[in-house]
Scaffold this active site. Structure first.
Site, PDB file in Angstrom:
ATOM      1  N   ASN A  35     -10.289  -2.751   2.400  1.00  0.00           N
ATOM      2  CA  ASN A  35      -9.948  -2.855   0.983  1.00  0.00           C
ATOM      3  C   ASN A  35     -11.201  -2.639   0.141  1.00  0.00           C
ATOM      4  O   ASN A  35     -12.311  -2.606   0.679  1.00  0.00           O
ATOM      5  CB  ASN A  35      -9.388  -4.249   0.671  1.00  0.00           C
TER       6      ASN A  35
ATOM      7  N   HIS B 188       0.825  -1.223   0.000  1.00  0.00           N
ATOM      8  CA  HIS B 188       0.000   0.000   0.000  1.00  0.00           C
ATOM      9  C   HIS B 188       0.855   1.267   0.000  1.00  0.00           C
ATOM     10  O   HIS B 188       0.493   2.276   0.601  1.00  0.00           O
ATOM     11  CB  HIS B 188      -0.945   0.028   1.210  1.00  0.00           C
TER      12      HIS B 188
HETATM   13 FE1  HDE Z   1      -2.526  -4.631   5.670  1.00  0.00          FE
HETATM   14  N1  HDE Z   1      -0.716  -3.847   6.104  1.00  0.00           N
HETATM   15  N2  HDE Z   1      -1.909  -6.414   6.400  1.00  0.00           N
HETATM   16  N3  HDE Z   1      -4.281  -5.526   5.089  1.00  0.00           N
HETATM   17  N4  HDE Z   1      -3.154  -2.920   4.900  1.00  0.00           N
HETATM   18  C1  HDE Z   1      -0.345  -2.576   5.864  1.00  0.00           C
HETATM   19  O1  HDE Z   1       0.746  -1.204   7.404  1.00  0.00           O
HETATM   20  C2  HDE Z   1      -0.811  -6.605   7.175  1.00  0.00           C
HETATM   21  C3  HDE Z   1      -4.640  -6.817   5.307  1.00  0.00           C
HETATM   22  C4  HDE Z   1      -4.403  -2.623   4.444  1.00  0.00           C
HETATM   23  O2  HDE Z   1      -3.258   3.590   3.814  1.00  0.00           O
HETATM   24  C5  HDE Z   1       0.983  -2.223   6.477  1.00  0.00           C
HETATM   25  O3  HDE Z   1       0.923   1.025   7.598  1.00  0.00           O
HETATM   26  C6  HDE Z   1      -0.781  -7.954   7.670  1.00  0.00           C
HETATM   27  C7  HDE Z   1      -6.044  -7.006   5.076  1.00  0.00           C
HETATM   28  C8  HDE Z   1      -4.457  -1.243   4.012  1.00  0.00           C
HETATM   29  O4  HDE Z   1      -1.597   3.455   5.235  1.00  0.00           O
HETATM   30  C9  HDE Z   1       1.387  -3.514   7.183  1.00  0.00           C
HETATM   31  C10 HDE Z   1      -1.886  -8.570   7.154  1.00  0.00           C
HETATM   32  C11 HDE Z   1      -6.508  -5.769   4.697  1.00  0.00           C
HETATM   33  C12 HDE Z   1      -3.187  -0.734   4.261  1.00  0.00           C
HETATM   34  C13 HDE Z   1       0.219  -4.419   6.891  1.00  0.00           C
HETATM   35  C14 HDE Z   1      -2.596  -7.592   6.378  1.00  0.00           C
HETATM   36  C15 HDE Z   1      -5.393  -4.873   4.714  1.00  0.00           C
HETATM   37  C16 HDE Z   1      -2.405  -1.801   4.822  1.00  0.00           C
HETATM   38  C17 HDE Z   1       1.986  -1.630   5.560  1.00  0.00           C
HETATM   39  C18 HDE Z   1      -2.314 -10.010   7.340  1.00  0.00           C
HETATM   40  C19 HDE Z   1      -7.926  -5.399   4.295  1.00  0.00           C
HETATM   41  C20 HDE Z   1      -2.712   0.661   3.954  1.00  0.00           C
HETATM   42  C21 HDE Z   1       1.988  -0.141   5.861  1.00  0.00           C
HETATM   43  C22 HDE Z   1      -2.579 -10.352   8.691  1.00  0.00           C
HETATM   44  C23 HDE Z   1      -8.893  -5.563   5.372  1.00  0.00           C
HETATM   45  C24 HDE Z   1      -3.030   1.607   5.057  1.00  0.00           C
HETATM   46  C25 HDE Z   1       1.178  -0.005   7.026  1.00  0.00           C
HETATM   47  C26 HDE Z   1      -2.596   2.995   4.686  1.00  0.00           C
HETATM   48  C27 HDE Z   1      -1.073  -1.649   5.206  1.00  0.00           C
HETATM   49  C28 HDE Z   1       0.152  -5.652   7.406  1.00  0.00           C
HETATM   50  C29 HDE Z   1      -3.777  -7.909   5.658  1.00  0.00           C
HETATM   51  C30 HDE Z   1      -5.541  -3.487   4.343  1.00  0.00           C
HETATM   52  C31 HDE Z   1       2.715  -4.119   6.739  1.00  0.00           C
HETATM   53  C32 HDE Z   1       0.298  -8.552   8.547  1.00  0.00           C
HETATM   54  C33 HDE Z   1      -6.851  -8.290   5.251  1.00  0.00           C
HETATM   55  C34 HDE Z   1      -5.647  -0.518   3.417  1.00  0.00           C
HETATM   56  O5  HDE Z   1       1.520  -3.316   8.561  1.00  0.00           O
END
Ligand code: HDE
Length: 704
Positions: A165, A92
Site C-alpha cells: 500500500n 482494490h
Molecule cells: Fe489485500 N486483498 N487483504 N491488503 N490487497 C486484496 O485480493 C486481504 C491487506 C492489497 O492490484 C484481494 O486480488 C486480506 C494489506 C492490494 O490486484 C483480497 C487482508 C495490504 C490489493 C485481499 C488484506 C493489502 C489487495 C481482493 C488482511 C497492504 C490489490 C482482490 C489479512 C500490505 C491487488 C485480490 C491488485 C487485494 C485480502 C490486507 C494490499 C480480498 C484478507 C495489509 C494492493 O484477497
C-alpha cells in the site's frame, strides 16, 4: 491494432504475423487482409474464424419479420457480450496498471539467494497495479482512500508479488478482522452508499471500537490519501518479510518504494472538485505521462534487521499497525523501478492480473505477522473466485516469464497441451518429466516454534497509541491542521453522536491538542472520557520522514501549468510564460472559452487544449491568467472563470497575472500575496509554482 496507439512498445515484429505480443492470433479467416479506406484491416470473423459479410443486421424471417434463432452470428456475439464481466475485486477494484522494469543497483548477496536481489544491473520485467481500496471498479480515482501498490516481478526464478500500500501500516493486527473492516468501510448494505468514502457511520463505528486502528487513522486522515498523482506516492510492503542467504541465515526486511518526482498530495477541497472535473484524473495522468515518454520511477529500498534488533524495538515488528522509523533502521537503496509501457488491453492485463503475497521466490520468506499469514490464504482463494479457474496463472499477464512445469493438469480453461503419459511424480516412465530441485528450489526458513496453541492477541501488540502520537507530532503545523480538519469533516458525516464522542476519546491518548481541535470542530460542549488504554502511551522521537511536505520536491517536473486566455490576449506574454514553464519541466495547457482556438491581440489564432467550462484550475499545479481588458470584461460574468482563479488561490497555487488577469482577480475577490505575481516576472512565478503557498491557507479557510 490502433494505429495511433504509440504507447505500446511491442517491438517483436509479431504484429506482422497477425500475432499479438503474447503470440495469440489477432486475425481470423486465415488472416486475410482487406484494403479498406486506405488501411489494411483483418477480416471480421466469428470466434470460429468464419468471415462476416454483414455486422449491421441480424437474420430475420422476412424484411420486417421476427429474428431467427438460427442466427449463430448474433447469438455468439450477444452471448459473449453477456459474459464480458468477471467479479470485480472486493477491495482494490479501481486501478491503473502499467508494465515496466526493475533494476537492481546494490546487491543483497550477503542476505539472500534471490537472484533479483543479487544481480546488480539486471533488469526484471514488472507489472504494477495502483488502486483505491473502497470504491467499485467504476468509482472515482480521487476519494480519500489508501492506494494499493502491487508489483509483480517476473524474475528468472519465478514470479514475486510484492502487494503493498502507499501507507506503511494497516488498520488491524489479525486477518480475522479483515471482513469486518471491509464491510464497515464499503457502502452500507441497506442503502448501497456511500460508494467510495470512509465518511459514514459504519466505518467510524467499527474504528471507534478498534483502538489498534488509531495509527492507520492518523495516516488516512493525512493528505497521504489525497495523492496529486499516482506517480507521486510512496509504496510499502507493510509486513516484515525474511531474506534467506545461502547459509540458510534469515534477516528480517521491510520494503519501500520512493517516487523520483517526490511525494505530493492535493488538499481536500481540491480533491473534491477534481472528482467532479475528471473522475479518471489519476488514470489519465498516468496514461498521458507514459504516452509522452515521462516514465515514472521509484527508488526501491530495504530496512534490514535481525531478531536481536527486533527484540530491542519498543514495539513488535510482527504487528502491522507499527512501522519501523527510518531513524531507527535506515533505508538502504538497492534498486529502481521504471514504468514505461501502457498495457495493450485494460481487461486482459489490469483486470485479470492476479497478485498473491504467497508468490515469493527462493531467498524470500514470510514472517509470523498474523495479518500476512491470513493474506497468504486469501489472495489465492480470491483469484479462484474472480478468474474462475486454477489455470489463472496461464493468462499472459500472470504467467511467469521463466519456464515452469509440474504435474498439475486439466481444469477450466486449460490453455496448455501437456504431452506424454506421465502426470505424477515420482515416476520411472518418463525421462524428461519435472523433478524437484533439492538445492536451488524454495526452502522455508527453519524456525523453532514453541508455546501453547491459543486464540489470543499477544501482549506485545497492546500499544495502540504511541506510534499514532509519534505520527501526528512528526507533522508540520499545516499537516496537523489538515489531519484535524479531516477528522472533523469525516465525523461530521457520522449521524451517531456516541460514535463521534468515542473517536474523540481515542484522540485524547494521541494528542490532547488534537482532541481539543476536533472536539471544537464538532461543537462538543464537554470533552468525552478517554477509553482505558491497553498499554501505556510511550513518548517516541518525532520522525520527519513521516511528513509529506518535508518530502515534497520543489519542482515542476511531472506537473502541469494552465494558462487561461481569451480573445484579445497578448501572444508574446503567453509565449514567455509557456517557455519558462516548459524550461522548468512543466507541461503546459492553454485554456480558453472555446476549444476551437482563440484570436490573439495581433489577430493570429492560437490552438486551445481545454474549454474553460470543462477544464477548471483544479487540474493544474499553478496557473497564469493572460487577458486583454475586453477579455477580462467578457470573463467577469463567467462563473467558470471566477471559479478558475478563486480555486487556484484557494488551493494554494501560484498565479501569474497580467493587467487583465488582475482585473479578473478583483472581480473574483481574490487576494494578493507572494504567490500572486506579474506575468513579466517569470522567475518569481516559476519559483512559486514549484510548491504550494502553505501560509496562504489560514487567510482563506477555517481549519480545525
Ligand atoms: Fe489485500 N486483498 N487483504 N491488503 N490487497 C486484496 O485480493 C486481504 C491487506 C492489497 O492490484 C484481494 O486480488 C486480506 C494489506 C492490494 O490486484 C483480497 C487482508 C495490504 C490489493 C485481499 C488484506 C493489502 C489487495 C481482493 C488482511 C497492504 C490489490 C482482490 C489479512 C500490505 C491487488 C485480490 C491488485 C487485494 C485480502 C490486507 C494490499 C480480498 C484478507 C495489509 C494492493 O484477497
Amino acid at each position: 491494432m490502433d494505429k495511433k496507439n504509440t504507447t505500446s512498445s511491442s517491438s517483436s515484429g509479431k504484429e506482422n504475423l497477425g500475432l499479438d505480443s503474447n503470440g495469440y492470433s489477432q486475425l481470423g479467416a486465415g488472416g486475410e487482409l482487406h484494403q479498406i479506406g486506405g488501411g489494411e484491416h483483418p477480416a471480421l470473423t466469428t470466434n470460429q474464424g468464419v468471415g462476416l459479410s454483414d455486422n449491421q443486421n441480424s437474420l430475420r424471417a422476412n424484411l420486417r419479420g421476427p429474428t431467427l434463432l438460427e442466427d449463430f452470428i448474433l447469438r455468439e456475439k450477444i452471448t459473449h457480450f453477456d459474459h464480458e464481466r468477471i467479479p470485480e475485486r472486493i477491495v482494490h477494484a479501481r486501478a491503473t496498471g502499467v508494465h515496466g522494469f526493475f533494476e537492481l543497483t546494490a546487491s543483497l548477496k550477503q542476505y539472500t539467494t534471490a537472484r533479483i536481489l543479487t544481480e546488480v544491473g539486471e533488469k526484471t520485467p514488472v507489472f504494477t497495479r495502483i488502486s483505491t481500496v473502497v470504491g467499485g471498479a467504476g468509482s472515482i480515482d480521487t476519494p480519500r482512500d489508501v492506494r494499493g501498490f502491487a508489483v509483480k516481478f517476473y524474475t528468472k526464478e519465478g514470479n514475486w508479488d510484492l502487494v503493498g500500500n502507499n501507507i506503511p501500516v494497516f488498520f488491524i493486527q489479525d486477518a480475522i478482522k479483515f471482513p469486518d473492516l471491509v464491510h464497515a468501510v464499503k457502502m452500507e448494505p441497506d442503502r448501497g452508499f456511500p460508494q467510495s468514502s470512509s465518511a459514514h457511520d459504519t466505518f467510524w463505528d467499527f474504528i471507534s471500537l478498534t483502538p489498534e486502528s488509531m495509527h492507520m487513522v492518523m495516516w488516512i486522515m493525512s493528505d497521504r490519501t489525497l495523492p496529486r498523482s499516482l506517480r507521486m506516492i510512496e509504496g510499502f510492503g507493510v509486513h516484515s518479510f525474511r531474506l534467506i542467504n545461502d547459509a540458510g541465515k534469515s534477516t528480517f526486511v521491510k520494503f519501500h518504494w520512493r517516487p523520483k518526482l517526490g511525494l505530493q498530495s492535493t488538499i481536500w477541497d481540491e480533491t473534491v472538485k477534481i472528482s467532479g472535473a475528471d473522475q479518471d484524473f489519476h488514470r489519465r495522468d498516468m496514461f498521458e505521462a507514459i504516452k509522452a515518454g515521462n516514465f515514472p520511477e521509484w527508488e526501491f529500498s530495504v530496512q534490514l534487521f535481525t531478531q536481536e534488533d527486533a527484540d530491542r524495538f519498543p514495539f513488535d515488528h510482527l504487528d502491522a499497525t507499527k512501522l519501523i522509523p527510518e531513524e531507527l533502521v535506515p533505508l538502504k537503496v538497492i534498486g529502481r523501478m521504471v514504468l514505461d509501457r501502457w498495457p495493450n488491453n485494460f481487461f486482459a492485463e489490469t483486470e485479470q492480473v492476479a497478485y498473491c503475497p504467497s508468490h515469493v521466490v527462493p531467498g524470500i520468506d514470510f514472517s509470523n505477522d498474523p495479518l500476512l499469514q491470513g493474506r497468504l490464504f486469501s489472495y489465492l482463494d480470491t483469484q479462484l473466485s474472480r478468474l474462475g479457474s486454477p489455470n489463472f496463472h496461464q493468462i499472459p499477464v500472470n504467467a511467469p516469464k521463466c519456464p515452469f512445469s509440474n504435474h498439475q493438469r486439466d481444469g477450466h480453461m486449460q490453455m496448455a497441451q501437456p504431452v506424454g503419459r506421465v502426470a505424477y511424480e515420482p515416476n520411472s516412465l518418463s525421462e524428461n518429466s519435472p523433478r524437484e530441485m533439492p538445492i536451488k528450489g524454495f526452502h522455508s526458513t527453519v524456525v523453532a516454534e514453541t508455546g501453547e496453541k491459543i486464540r489470543i492477541r499477544a501482549e506485545s501488540f497492546a500499544d495502540h497509541y504511541s506510534q499514532a502520537r509519534q505520527f501526528y507530532l512528526s507533522q508540520t503545523t499545516y499537516e496537523q491542521a489538515h489531519i484535524a480538519s479531516a477528522l472533523v469533516f469525516e465525523l461530521s458525516k457520522v449521524e451517531h453522536v456516541h460514535v463521534r464522542e468515542a473517536m474523540v476519546g481515542h484522540l485524547l491518548h494521541i494528542d490532547n491538542d488534537l482532541a481539543k481541535r476536533v472536539a471544537a470542530g464538532l461543537a462538543f460542549d464537554k470533552m468525552p472520557d478517554a477509553p482505558k488504554a491497553a498499554a501505556p502511551v510511550q513518548e517516541m522521537e518525532p520522525s520527519p520522514a513521516l511528513q509529506i511536505i518535508g518530502k515534497m520536491k520543489d519542482t515542476l517536473i511531472g506537473r502541469t501549468i494552465g494558462i487561461l486566455i481569451a480573445d484579445g490576449s497578448d501572444g508574446a506574454v503567453i509565449k514567455n510564460i509557456k517557455k519558462a514553464a516548459m524550461d522548468a519541466g512543466a507541461n503546459v495547457k492553454i485554456i480558453a472559452p472555446k476549444v476551437g482556438g482563440t484570436k490573439l491581440a495581433d489577430g493570429s489564432m492560437l490552438a486551445v487544449d481545454g474549454q474553460l467550462a470543462g477544464t477548471p484550475s483544479v487540474l493544474f499545479d499553478a496557473v497564469a491568467v493572460i487577458l486583454s481588458d475586453k477579455g477580462a470584461k467578457a470573463l467577469s460574468t463567467e462563473s467558470a472563470a471566477i471559479d478558475f482563479v478563486r480555486d487556484a488561490f484557494g488551493h494554494l497555487k501560484a498565479l501569474a497575472v497580467d493587467k487583465g488577469g488582475q482585473a479578473l482577480l478583483k472581480i473574483a475577490n481574490v487576494g494578493q500575496d507572494a504567490g500572486v505575481v506579474d506575468t513579466n516576472d517569470t522567475n518569481a512565478f516559476i519559483a512559486a509554482a514549484k510548491t504550494r503557498q502553505w501560509d496562504r491557507e489560514k487567510s482563506i479557510r477555517t481549519l480545525a
